[in-house]
Design an enzyme around this catalytic site. Structure first.
Site, PDB file in Angstrom:
ATOM      1  N   ALA A 128     -13.612  85.554 -32.801  1.00  0.00           N
ATOM      2  CA  ALA A 128     -14.253  84.423 -32.111  1.00  0.00           C
ATOM      3  C   ALA A 128     -13.610  83.135 -32.633  1.00  0.00           C
ATOM      4  O   ALA A 128     -14.281  82.218 -33.109  1.00  0.00           O
ATOM      5  CB  ALA A 128     -15.769  84.429 -32.300  1.00  0.00           C
TER       6      ALA A 128
ATOM      7  N   HIS B 269     -10.068  78.062 -37.391  1.00  0.00           N
ATOM      8  CA  HIS B 269      -9.269  79.224 -37.803  1.00  0.00           C
ATOM      9  C   HIS B 269      -7.778  78.947 -37.596  1.00  0.00           C
ATOM     10  O   HIS B 269      -6.944  79.321 -38.418  1.00  0.00           O
ATOM     11  CB  HIS B 269      -9.626  80.449 -36.962  1.00  0.00           C
ATOM     12  CG  HIS B 269     -11.012  80.963 -37.160  1.00  0.00           C
ATOM     13  ND1 HIS B 269     -11.983  80.873 -36.192  1.00  0.00           N
ATOM     14  CD2 HIS B 269     -11.592  81.582 -38.214  1.00  0.00           C
ATOM     15  CE1 HIS B 269     -13.092  81.422 -36.636  1.00  0.00           C
ATOM     16  NE2 HIS B 269     -12.895  81.859 -37.861  1.00  0.00           N
TER      17      HIS B 269
ATOM     18  N   SER C 211     -17.541  76.382 -35.768  1.00  0.00           N
ATOM     19  CA  SER C 211     -18.028  77.675 -36.220  1.00  0.00           C
ATOM     20  C   SER C 211     -18.031  78.618 -35.028  1.00  0.00           C
ATOM     21  O   SER C 211     -18.276  78.192 -33.886  1.00  0.00           O
ATOM     22  CB  SER C 211     -19.462  77.521 -36.745  1.00  0.00           C
ATOM     23  OG  SER C 211     -20.096  78.775 -36.802  1.00  0.00           O
TER      24      SER C 211
END
Ligand code: PAF
Length: 285
Positions: free
Chosen positions: A30, A35, A185
């Site tokens: 996800a 990231h 997030s």
């Protein structure tokens, strides 16, 4: 980039390439810009980078949370292909690859087991330590990069590496935020739209708290943070603590803050049904 889902193939590829240092970015998928910034920084430092995507069942203390955790493989691969090179590897193992047998190991991290996330998510960090130590064993990286949003997790991983004597260098990269300040997030996509609209209150409030430290005492700051966020319907502060960045010992007065340590305001908030965490550095000067 090459997508690989078995341990043996991953290790064969790494052996064949024989490149070092090996950079590693463990994720649960996800993926978002946060990231990607970790992967980008690994790419800048290492000729080969492994990004793992594995939703680790042992770190979920709530079965529903595990069931509902977002899984977006197609978009993950698309995003990673923008950052990773031909030599880089995306490791997407199944549960049996990571845990051929049930992992019964128990880890102990002193004070880190007794504060903040550890109190609200019992067993969570044991599961994180299980999967991270297993992934380190498989990938054998020289450098591993984690996001600073998961502040306590980073401290736990540093402690884990110290305990196991692993030579991997752990790097914590800055939090990446949405334009309105919400920390990125994977869980943000689960927020109810009305709740999402009000979510910037979290960062706004802890930013204000980081400035208040000059004039107010810690009890007053904590009370401000809780009242300000809890005044928004659907929001409930689980904890807000000001703690140092190694042992994470929460302080209750400014006198307890040592000049040679860094302090962070760490918060967990239930926003509708979703739990969000964030943190900010709190300096006395
Ligand atoms: O931060 C995460 O996404 C996870 O906790 C990690 C480090 C990948 C372990 O499953």
């Amino acid at each position: 980039m090459k997508v690989i889902n078995t341990v043996i193939e991953l290790q064969n590829q790494l052996r064949k390439m024989h490149l070092s240092p090996i950079g590693f970015v463990p994720t649960m998928g996800a993926l978002h810009e946060g990231h990607l910034s970790l992967a980008e920084s690994a790419v800048q430092q290492c000729p080969v980078v492994v990004v793992s995507i594995f939703v680790n069942p042992t770190q979920f203390n709530d079965k529903n949370d595990l069931k509902n955790y977002p899984r977006t493989p197609d978009s993950d691969f698309e995003l990673l292909s923008k950052v990773l090179r031909e030599t880089d590897l995306v490791f997407t193992p199944g549960v049996k690859e990571i845990y051929p047998e049930e992992d019964k190991r128990e880890f102990h991290f002193g004070n880190l087991d007794n504060v903040m996330e550890a109190l609200h998510r019992p067993g969570h960090f044991n599961g994180v330590a299980q999967v991270v130590s297993r992934l380190f064993e498989i990938v054998n990286p020289d450098i591993a990069i984690f996001g600073l949003k998961d502040f306590q997790q980073l401290a736990v991983i540093r402690a884990l590496v110290k305990q196991t004597g692993n030579k991997v260098r752990i790097i914590g990269n800055p939090i990446v935020r949405e334009n309105d300040g919400l920390a990125m997030s994977s869980r943000n996509r689960l927020l109810d739209p009305k709740i999402r609209l009000h979510s910037p209150i979290i960062y706004k409030t802890i930013s204000a708290a980081s400035v208040m430290i000059k004039e107010y005492d810690i009890r007053e700051i904590k009370s401000f943070v809780e009242k300000n966020i809890n005044s928004v319907p659907g929001f409930n502060v689980e904890y807000f603590e000001i703690a140092d960045d190694t042992e994470l010992i929460p302080v209750s007065t400014k006198d307890e803050m040592k000049k040679d340590k860094k302090y962070f305001g760490c918060i967990a908030v239930k926003a509708g049904n979703i739990r969000l965490i964030d943190n900010i550095e709190i300096g006395l000067v």
